[in-house]
Design an enzyme around this catalytic site. Sequence first.
Site, PDB file in Angstrom:
ATOM      1  N   GLU A 140      10.704 -35.776  68.860  1.00  0.00           N
ATOM      2  CA  GLU A 140      11.548 -36.750  68.167  1.00  0.00           C
ATOM      3  C   GLU A 140      10.939 -37.132  66.815  1.00  0.00           C
ATOM      4  O   GLU A 140      11.626 -37.120  65.792  1.00  0.00           O
ATOM      5  CB  GLU A 140      11.733 -38.006  69.036  1.00  0.00           C
ATOM      6  CG  GLU A 140      12.626 -37.750  70.246  1.00  0.00           C
ATOM      7  CD  GLU A 140      12.795 -38.974  71.150  1.00  0.00           C
ATOM      8  OE1 GLU A 140      13.710 -38.955  71.977  1.00  0.00           O
ATOM      9  OE2 GLU A 140      12.023 -39.940  71.015  1.00  0.00           O
ATOM     10  N   HIS A 191      40.404 -34.507  73.567  1.00  0.00           N
ATOM     11  CA  HIS A 191      40.393 -33.527  72.501  1.00  0.00           C
ATOM     12  C   HIS A 191      40.482 -34.212  71.156  1.00  0.00           C
ATOM     13  O   HIS A 191      41.282 -35.117  71.000  1.00  0.00           O
ATOM     14  CB  HIS A 191      41.596 -32.596  72.695  1.00  0.00           C
ATOM     15  CG  HIS A 191      41.529 -31.367  71.858  1.00  0.00           C
ATOM     16  ND1 HIS A 191      40.542 -30.420  72.011  1.00  0.00           N
ATOM     17  CD2 HIS A 191      42.324 -30.944  70.845  1.00  0.00           C
ATOM     18  CE1 HIS A 191      40.752 -29.449  71.132  1.00  0.00           C
ATOM     19  NE2 HIS A 191      41.813 -29.746  70.421  1.00  0.00           N
ATOM     20  N   CYS A 239       9.452 -50.373  73.689  1.00  0.00           N
ATOM     21  CA  CYS A 239      10.817 -49.963  73.349  1.00  0.00           C
ATOM     22  C   CYS A 239      11.276 -50.563  72.036  1.00  0.00           C
ATOM     23  O   CYS A 239      11.741 -49.878  71.144  1.00  0.00           O
ATOM     24  CB  CYS A 239      11.766 -50.358  74.479  1.00  0.00           C
ATOM     25  SG  CYS A 239      13.490 -50.220  74.036  1.00  0.00           S
ATOM     26  N   GLU A 261      34.345 -32.780  76.211  1.00  0.00           N
ATOM     27  CA  GLU A 261      35.415 -32.091  76.948  1.00  0.00           C
ATOM     28  C   GLU A 261      34.983 -30.702  77.427  1.00  0.00           C
ATOM     29  O   GLU A 261      35.588 -30.148  78.343  1.00  0.00           O
ATOM     30  CB  GLU A 261      36.697 -31.983  76.107  1.00  0.00           C
ATOM     31  CG  GLU A 261      36.576 -31.079  74.893  1.00  0.00           C
ATOM     32  CD  GLU A 261      37.901 -30.886  74.147  1.00  0.00           C
ATOM     33  OE1 GLU A 261      38.953 -30.819  74.799  1.00  0.00           O
ATOM     34  OE2 GLU A 261      37.882 -30.804  72.909  1.00  0.00           O
ATOM     35  N   CYS A 281      11.899 -46.760  71.502  1.00  0.00           N
ATOM     36  CA  CYS A 281      13.323 -46.416  71.406  1.00  0.00           C
ATOM     37  C   CYS A 281      14.006 -46.916  70.144  1.00  0.00           C
ATOM     38  O   CYS A 281      14.696 -46.169  69.467  1.00  0.00           O
ATOM     39  CB  CYS A 281      14.095 -47.001  72.589  1.00  0.00           C
ATOM     40  SG  CYS A 281      13.244 -46.948  74.140  1.00  0.00           S
ATOM     41  N   TYR A 313       8.365 -35.545  74.403  1.00  0.00           N
ATOM     42  CA  TYR A 313       9.586 -35.872  73.661  1.00  0.00           C
ATOM     43  C   TYR A 313       9.264 -36.729  72.454  1.00  0.00           C
ATOM     44  O   TYR A 313       9.925 -36.633  71.418  1.00  0.00           O
ATOM     45  CB  TYR A 313      10.652 -36.497  74.573  1.00  0.00           C
ATOM     46  CG  TYR A 313      10.447 -37.922  74.985  1.00  0.00           C
ATOM     47  CD1 TYR A 313      10.931 -38.965  74.193  1.00  0.00           C
ATOM     48  CD2 TYR A 313       9.800 -38.254  76.166  1.00  0.00           C
ATOM     49  CE1 TYR A 313      10.752 -40.281  74.568  1.00  0.00           C
ATOM     50  CE2 TYR A 313       9.615 -39.560  76.554  1.00  0.00           C
ATOM     51  CZ  TYR A 313      10.091 -40.572  75.752  1.00  0.00           C
ATOM     52  OH  TYR A 313       9.922 -41.875  76.124  1.00  0.00           O
ATOM     53  N   LYS A 365      12.638 -45.478  66.750  1.00  0.00           N
ATOM     54  CA  LYS A 365      12.818 -44.016  66.701  1.00  0.00           C
ATOM     55  C   LYS A 365      14.278 -43.638  66.578  1.00  0.00           C
ATOM     56  O   LYS A 365      14.639 -42.743  65.832  1.00  0.00           O
ATOM     57  CB  LYS A 365      12.143 -43.342  67.893  1.00  0.00           C
ATOM     58  CG  LYS A 365      12.854 -43.433  69.210  1.00  0.00           C
ATOM     59  CD  LYS A 365      13.528 -42.152  69.633  1.00  0.00           C
ATOM     60  CE  LYS A 365      14.258 -42.365  70.942  1.00  0.00           C
ATOM     61  NZ  LYS A 365      13.416 -42.357  72.111  1.00  0.00           N
TER      62      LYS A 365
END
Lengths: 748, 425
Positions: free
Chosen positions: A455, A723, A310, A728, A315, A451, A318
């Site tokens: 990525e 908003h 990681c 939302e 992670c 992935y 990346k």
Amino acid sequence: MRVRDDRSAQGRGGSGSPRAQVHGTAGSQGRTCAAAAGGVTGEPTPIASRETHCHLVAGLRNARWDPPQWTSPKQQNGPTRGSATLLGYTAKAGSDTAALAQPPPPPPPRAPTSPGSVKVGAVPNRRLGSVRGVPVSSPPGRRARLSYPGTGRSSSEAREELRRRLMGLIEGNRVMIFSKSYCPHSARIKDLFSSLGVECNILELDQVDDGANVQEVLSEITNQRTVPNIFVNKVHMGGCDRTFQAHQSGLLQKLLQEDSAYEYDLIVIGGGSGGLACAQEAAILGKKVMVLDFVVPTPQGTSWGLGGTCVNVGCVPKKLMHQAALLGQALKDSRKFGWEYSHQVKHNWETMIEAIQNHIGSLNWGYRLSLREKAVTYVNSYGEFVEHHKIKATNRKGQETYYTAGKFVLATGQRPRYLGIPGDKEYCITSDDLFSLPYCPGKTLVVGASYVALECGGFLAGIGLDVTIMVRSVLLRGFDQEMAEKVASYMEQHGVKFLRKFVPVMVQQLEKGSPGKLKVVAKSTEGPETIEEIYNTVLLAIGRASCTRRIGLEKIGVKVNEKSGKIPVNDAEQTNVPYVYAVGDILEGKLELTPIAIQAGKLLARRLFAGSLEKCDYVNVPTTVFAPLEYGCCGLSEEKAIEVHKKENLEVYHTFFWPLEWTVAGRDNNTCYAKIICNKFDNDRVIGFHVLGPNAGEITQGFAAAMKCGLTKQQLDDTIGIHPTCGEVFTTLEITKSSGLDITQKGC
Amino acid sequence: MHQAALLGGMVRDAPHYGWALQPVPHNWTTMAEAVQNHVKSLNWGHRVQLQDRKVMYFNIKASFVDAHTICGVSKGGKETLLSAEHIVIATGGRPRYPTHIEGALEYGITSDDLFWLKESPGKTLVVGASYVALECAGFLTGLGLDTTVMIRSIPLRGFDQQMSSLVTEYMASQGTRFLRGCTPSRVRRLPDGQLQVTWEDLSSGKEDMGTFNTVLWAIGRIPETRSLNLEKAGVHTSPTSQKILVDAQETTSVPHIYAIGDVAEGRPELTPTAIMAGKLLAQRLCGQSSDVMDYDNVPTTVFTPLEYGCVGLSEEEAVARHGEEHVEVYHAYYKPLEFTVAERDASQCYIKMVCLQKPPQLVLGLHFLGPNAGEVTQGFALGIKCGASYAQVMRTVGIHPTCAEEVTKLRISKRSGLDPTVTGC
């Protein structure tokens, strides 16, 4: 009890979970107890045994239970196996001699005696003859009735209390057997232990009032419903067969010797997210812990520091490179928002790598510091089992050192796979090399559909490189396929080329250099067609292999899935070898995610050393693919939902949305997409959540928390949006997929 | 415009990530045109939507004649009389000007003007402590303008005060100037066109003076009720706020007249609440449902340079309602991953979760200060709606690496006094 509560609460960072207490101290009592058992012969009333005893009484009193009915030997049933209703029955083959040594006890009293009859001090010399292998007569020790109290208590509280009691028994006794008096398997086990001359405590479930409840709670703790259910030195052995196997392999003997024999309470193999979390938590709980971490260099010679995938090659780098790519997009947007510059902005790979590697370096250092602070021994060596409880550590210079521990946690993680074609290891790189590559990779072929492939391909294109992704079959296998296709189609619209249904068959170097030139020959998966193309870099992202093959697991008999290399564990992360546990990416059937490994590691340490019962929950785990357009999800994919619940029971709500920031920037409308999958027959509960758009990770997290709390469509509808955000959109989902209505966006 | 400012921040971050870029200037006109074009397209979109759904749209200024009749006056002065069974008042609010400050009206502007300025406002004084004031000052600073905020008492009244002070602290670190405890007394135009503002420092009583290109009033909003002739219909308003008094059904003192949005008394002044209240009201009027609007646990976000998202109770409010001994606050200072390489200061990135002390420790409020706070807060608002407990949030697995995952890792309680700074992964 109170004091213990407080102490363990501190250890848990103040969260004060009621589960954390009692057993930690019970464990240490058990330790003393077992030591005494191992070393003292003929001591009439060893203090340790009394302590364990007291602990039980106190625990039961505190819980406002009927106190246990410790009876004097006079009240005991005869020491014949079949009729033992004993807790703390000292299993001795020579029960007849026991009868000689002690007055023969009367038949078991079936009616529970009153609380007043508790006689702590009157416990007889149950430790008599507990020296290993020397059968000395021993009387039955004590017995308890574990029952639910009368009215006025919720059953869940009572249950929790029972769990605690059982854990207390398990933690507090060197050998703890849950059996039934008539069970022949139980009898064999008792024989086994008495032949070993080992004293053990027995609870006969058919002779206590709440045996059924005990059995149920035991099955929660151990996943085993049957008796006998055996624990040795707090390690769950399993049933009769498993115990005999352990006896044959020598493991049982090892376990019985455990206490003093090992240098460490815990050795963790692998210093990644899961391993470090587990090691640190165990150290916080006062255990002596060692972490072995060793990075085998890649074929290209890349290696890195402490912290695992990681931090070093996963992670963290990346996400930072993804951020670099997002900033490239932001620069394009920024002109529309009035930021003025005329020249073409170029990206400098070296600057980025240096900044990222500096950050990683500081993280590596942070981990080492943190281990030191917590007094975890860190050894930068390759760990390998050589025998039960013993590991060989080999450092970079080839020096070998041996270490032993009572418990082991495997957290070795995974490394990228290679294709097994000519030129792959010589000329191709993987994600292990990419994040510290000293030169810009140039025109790049990414092989794979994981992935990682999307990525890496995404951010390389985002910083302006020519990128092609070669995909054998489906994209993002296991993820929602509609979403996966949308992720790829966005990438395709933004300059990433996809070569579908091709696999490379050969990589050849045309020119050396930084980067050099490579010729890739690829073959169609559907026909005889082959293609050739020249790239500067070939990045393999075809999957990851578990690092479980060369750590001596065969020496101690830890089962490994032959095909996947993964390690099967029960829901408490325990392997088939009871003192060996595993966390992280190497677990079979579990998720390969950092936060899961961390969670699993922490909880495991708490279960091992603090008597906690909390298990890692692998349900509704959210995750995010940091492709150029981020994809966040939690729960089931649409395919999986249909498979599990049938299409007609589901309602899928979906819509495109257009982030406000994209409007002025003139970016694509009807690209960002939101989808939820609801179970119509469970209150329209949300069982799948999918979002494709900027900041998908940030959006998904909170919804994952809501799904933990049983989120329904109605609750989504009742919640006010914030908003203007992207999140939302989930509060105003109206169109069902089954309606076939148009979901393209117009107004606000 | 907040996004324009954020992009400015990204432009400054970009060189750290390898983009070879010199500091770049900002052109207000380009931004304003782009933003205004989008807003106009939205205006158009709304008109099209109304037409699609066969809603009659009149571009007239309305006032009551009686309880069922409205008189509308067009720009040209033409009058139209309309009558209806039900009438909904949704006239909103407009920024307030100070009444007793010389030059305020002549030389000052409000947010209604700011977004439509064709030229850069230049050196700006923002007067007020509302979220409008802080948001405007924030993005003006972010666009490279010299910006000062003048605050009479406390920033973001009604919001959690610890969070509010972190918001302003971050703004100050980004170059926004703050004049605390000051009120302006007059605005004058100098011969060179600049505005000279005189203010009083309330603590010392001294007067001070400064010159600005623009003075922006952001001291609050007043409801648009005065020109409606409400008394003719018998609709009551609050004497203090001038807002229309409504019940839980959004009904005014006249049973067939309703009020929603910013014009209604006691309602949060937020777009999504107004939208939902409007929808639910329509459904009730058409007999489709009896659901009333739930104004509790409304999430919101202040789009200051460091965004502040919140839902549920502030710490002060939780303590007031439940007593300090019954409230447990979990908190953390964290560092967004993207800040590290960009060498940004993360001293104000902070999260706090206000819970009941008693297990299962129901979550009463969540406060998040950091990038993308709006996106982070939305999902957790759902969680709180579902009755999330602290334990449930802790059992949620994080998404790595995000800022939102820090919420699922809040281990340190305020009461413990331990250092809440997150270190490591």
